[in-house]
Design a protein around this motif. Sequence first.
Motif, PDB file in Angstrom:
ATOM      1  N   GLU A   7      -8.431  10.380 -10.734  1.00 28.40           N
ATOM      2  CA  GLU A   7      -7.585  10.251 -11.928  1.00 28.40           C
ATOM      3  C   GLU A   7      -8.478   9.861 -13.111  1.00 28.40           C
ATOM      4  N   THR A   8      -7.962  10.023 -14.339  1.00 27.51           N
ATOM      5  CA  THR A   8      -8.785   9.664 -15.510  1.00 27.51           C
ATOM      6  C   THR A   8      -9.139   8.181 -15.493  1.00 27.51           C
ATOM      7  N   GLY A   9      -8.292   7.353 -14.885  1.00 28.88           N
ATOM      8  CA  GLY A   9      -8.564   5.910 -14.797  1.00 28.88           C
ATOM      9  C   GLY A   9      -9.735   5.558 -13.888  1.00 28.88           C
ATOM     10  N   ASP A  10     -10.334   6.540 -13.249  1.00 27.94           N
ATOM     11  CA  ASP A  10     -11.484   6.282 -12.367  1.00 27.94           C
ATOM     12  C   ASP A  10     -12.818   6.275 -13.122  1.00 27.94           C
ATOM     13  N   TYR A  14     -16.768   5.864 -11.772  1.00 29.80           N
ATOM     14  CA  TYR A  14     -17.785   6.909 -11.987  1.00 29.80           C
ATOM     15  C   TYR A  14     -19.046   6.309 -12.613  1.00 29.80           C
ATOM     16  N   VAL A  15     -18.850   5.469 -13.621  1.00 23.41           N
ATOM     17  CA  VAL A  15     -20.016   4.864 -14.299  1.00 23.41           C
ATOM     18  C   VAL A  15     -20.804   4.028 -13.289  1.00 23.41           C
ATOM     19  N   GLY A  35     -21.444  11.689 -21.290  1.00 24.90           N
ATOM     20  CA  GLY A  35     -21.114  12.810 -20.421  1.00 24.90           C
ATOM     21  C   GLY A  35     -20.269  12.424 -19.224  1.00 24.90           C
ATOM     22  N   ILE A  36     -20.145  11.127 -18.949  1.00 24.36           N
ATOM     23  CA  ILE A  36     -19.364  10.736 -17.764  1.00 24.36           C
ATOM     24  C   ILE A  36     -17.864  10.985 -18.002  1.00 24.36           C
ATOM     25  N   GLU A  37     -17.368  10.687 -19.240  1.00 20.20           N
ATOM     26  CA  GLU A  37     -15.950  10.988 -19.532  1.00 20.20           C
ATOM     27  C   GLU A  37     -15.650  12.475 -19.273  1.00 20.20           C
ATOM     28  N   ALA A  38     -16.548  13.323 -19.757  1.00 20.08           N
ATOM     29  CA  ALA A  38     -16.334  14.771 -19.599  1.00 20.08           C
ATOM     30  C   ALA A  38     -16.345  15.154 -18.124  1.00 20.08           C
ATOM     31  N   LYS A  39     -17.233  14.520 -17.356  1.00 18.98           N
ATOM     32  CA  LYS A  39     -17.309  14.811 -15.915  1.00 18.98           C
ATOM     33  C   LYS A  39     -15.992  14.411 -15.225  1.00 18.98           C
ATOM     34  N   VAL A  40     -15.474  13.205 -15.563  1.00 22.39           N
ATOM     35  CA  VAL A  40     -14.208  12.765 -14.956  1.00 22.39           C
ATOM     36  C   VAL A  40     -13.089  13.744 -15.323  1.00 22.39           C
ATOM     37  N   GLU A  41     -13.032  14.112 -16.602  1.00 15.67           N
ATOM     38  CA  GLU A  41     -11.959  15.017 -17.041  1.00 15.67           C
ATOM     39  C   GLU A  41     -12.021  16.355 -16.302  1.00 15.67           C
ATOM     40  N   THR A  42     -13.232  16.887 -16.164  1.00 11.06           N
ATOM     41  CA  THR A  42     -13.384  18.157 -15.440  1.00 11.06           C
ATOM     42  C   THR A  42     -12.951  17.996 -13.991  1.00 11.06           C
ATOM     43  N   ASP A  43     -13.392  16.898 -13.363  1.00 10.57           N
ATOM     44  CA  ASP A  43     -13.046  16.687 -11.954  1.00 10.57           C
ATOM     45  C   ASP A  43     -11.536  16.532 -11.766  1.00 10.57           C
ATOM     46  N   VAL A  44     -10.872  15.822 -12.695  1.00 10.67           N
ATOM     47  CA  VAL A  44      -9.414  15.648 -12.595  1.00 10.67           C
ATOM     48  C   VAL A  44      -8.733  17.015 -12.717  1.00 10.67           C
TER      49      VAL A  44
END
Length: 170
Positions: A7-10, A14-15, A35-44
């Motif tokens: 989820e985006t709350g993760d 991730y960091v 780039g970690i926000e973008a990675k989470v968003e893509t994964d979600v």
Amino acid sequence: MLLRDVETGDLDTYVRMRCDPAMMAELGGPLPRDGIEAKVETDVRKTRADVYWVSMIVPDEAEPETVAGSVVLWSHEDGDDAGASEIGWMVLPEFQGRGLAKRAVRALLERARDDGRWGDVHAFPGVTNVASNALCRSVGFTLVGQRDATFAGRPLRTNHWRIDPGTDLV
Ligand SMILES: CC(C)(COP(=O)(O)OP(=O)(O)OC[C@H]1O[C@@H](n2cnc3c(N)ncnc32)[C@H](O)[C@@H]1OP(=O)(O)O)[C@@H](O)C(=O)NCCC(=O)NCCS
């Protein structure tokens, strides 16, 4: 232990997993925070769309807000490995050594077996990554050999393990 979709709350998890020198010691060193926000968003997005699976490891069902790490199954879209399935895993330091990675990898491979579309699943832990290589052996992977791989764009000497989740899971 249970697995749930990312989820985006993760983001904080991730960091901690990807930007920490100790966590990334066997994966070419820490990644930049950008780039970690973008990675989470893509994964979600891709997990919701069932393109690939990013599963967060929840050690105790009674405490769903506590997350120990992740296990990820994806299929390569291009390059020499196009169409090949790969699995990877990470468990945060305070949760390591309790068998959580092993249980999470088994659980995701059982899901892959039941889903049926993934075929053989490959894993590429660094040759010096003792825990990950032990995990592969325990779960039922076969050692194919060694190869040079890349993780997040960085070169890594790896062992190549392969499992057919339909027949090999221990
Ligand atoms: C690799 C990692 C996921 C293992 O997580 P874990 O939950 O501690 O692993 P488990 O407790 O399920 O143990 C798996 C195997 O590794 C062994 N092991 C665990 N920690 C170990 C250590 N520090 N040294 C040697 N062996 C270890 C266990 O004994 C077990 O082997 P066995 O099945 O033969 O008994 C975790 O250390 C990690 O995230 N490390 C940093 C990131 C990383 O390297 N990710 C993997 C990339 S391929």
